[in-house]
Design a protein around this motif. Structure first.
Motif, mmCIF file in Angstrom:
data_model
loop_
_atom_site.group_PDB
_atom_site.id
_atom_site.type_symbol
_atom_site.label_atom_id
_atom_site.label_comp_id
_atom_site.label_asym_id
_atom_site.label_seq_id
_atom_site.Cartn_x
_atom_site.Cartn_y
_atom_site.Cartn_z
ATOM 1 N N GLY A 98 15.732 -94.068 -35.593
ATOM 2 C CA GLY A 98 15.727 -92.970 -36.545
ATOM 3 C C GLY A 98 17.078 -92.320 -36.719
ATOM 4 N N ALA A 99 17.106 -91.294 -37.564
ATOM 5 C CA ALA A 99 18.351 -90.619 -37.924
ATOM 6 C C ALA A 99 19.039 -89.961 -36.740
ATOM 7 N N ARG A 125 27.594 -95.657 -36.592
ATOM 8 C CA ARG A 125 27.138 -96.164 -35.299
ATOM 9 C C ARG A 125 25.664 -95.843 -35.144
ATOM 10 N N VAL A 126 24.856 -96.874 -34.854
ATOM 11 C CA VAL A 126 23.446 -96.710 -34.545
ATOM 12 C C VAL A 126 23.342 -96.847 -33.032
ATOM 13 N N ARG A 127 23.069 -95.735 -32.363
ATOM 14 C CA ARG A 127 23.055 -95.700 -30.906
ATOM 15 C C ARG A 127 21.741 -96.218 -30.344
ATOM 16 N N ALA A 170 13.039 -90.331 -34.427
ATOM 17 C CA ALA A 170 12.480 -89.171 -35.112
ATOM 18 C C ALA A 170 12.251 -89.549 -36.579
ATOM 19 N N GLY A 171 12.008 -88.580 -37.450
ATOM 20 C CA GLY A 171 11.725 -88.853 -38.863
ATOM 21 C C GLY A 171 12.966 -89.085 -39.700
ATOM 22 N N PRO A 172 12.781 -89.264 -41.038
ATOM 23 C CA PRO A 172 13.904 -89.514 -41.949
ATOM 24 C C PRO A 172 14.837 -88.305 -42.042
ATOM 25 N N ALA A 173 16.114 -88.573 -42.266
ATOM 26 C CA ALA A 173 17.080 -87.486 -42.382
ATOM 27 C C ALA A 173 18.383 -88.002 -42.966
ATOM 28 N N LYS A 174 19.172 -87.065 -43.500
ATOM 29 C CA LYS A 174 20.500 -87.371 -44.005
ATOM 30 C C LYS A 174 21.484 -87.260 -42.846
ATOM 31 N N ILE A 175 22.489 -88.134 -42.803
ATOM 32 C CA ILE A 175 23.470 -88.180 -41.723
ATOM 33 C C ILE A 175 24.753 -87.481 -42.184
ATOM 34 N N VAL A 186 18.801 -92.309 -43.273
ATOM 35 C CA VAL A 186 17.831 -93.204 -42.659
ATOM 36 C C VAL A 186 16.482 -92.834 -43.259
ATOM 37 N N ALA A 187 15.831 -93.806 -43.885
ATOM 38 C CA ALA A 187 14.522 -93.569 -44.486
ATOM 39 C C ALA A 187 13.754 -94.879 -44.555
#
Length: 154
Positions: A114-115, A130-132, A139-144, A71-72
């Protein structure tokens, strides 16, 4: 006179419209990648209560090594590559199928998502993201991280 009924803005509808635009764009330019250099995995986008679930068909892909979910900048980005070779012998002939290529799918997320609201599972060739609670602040960008095995049902 024609009456047009308009509803309030729904983040899920925005995601579906973006998905439709992506398909239209890719359908004209990238489904037939030159020299088999890439592919666009089939995807389903559906709503599950206040969640959005995106399913991508990725059979034969090494999820741990070759797929990223991130997510970015307000977008869900699913990218990776497929490298699979299959060889079999049928009636004294050797059949070999080579599937290689990279892919990238991007989906607009509603503002504030956010992530920390995204989780990914991979089972039997299907990546399920799944985007809850798409209305929750982010929150900020991150790898899932992608988990293997059947997803846990709620």
């Amino acid at each position: 006179m024609t009456l047009v009924r308009r509803s309030t803005w729904d983040p899920f509808n925005s995601l579906v419209r973006q998905f439709d635009r992506d398909l239209d764009f890719f359908g004209r330019r990238f489904f037939a990648a030159p020299n088999g250099a890439g592919f666009v995995p089939a995807a389903d986008v559906e709503r599950d209560g206040s969640d959005v679930v995106i399913k991508l068909d990725l059979p034969g892909v090494d999820i741990a090594e070759d797929v990223n979910v991130e997510v970015a900048d307000g977008r869900l980005v699913i990218s990776g590559q497929r490298n699979s070779d299959e060889t079999r012998e049928v009636d004294n002939a050797v059949l070999r199928e080579v599937r290689r290529g990279s892919f990238r799918r991007e989906f607009d997320l509603p503002e504030g998502v956010g992530a920390d609201q995204v989780e990914a599972d991979y089972d039997r060739g299907v990546l399920r993201v799944r985007v809850r609670d798409i209305n929750k602040p982010a929150a900020g960008p991150a790898k899932i991280e992608i988990r293997s095995g059947a997803p846990e049902e709620n």
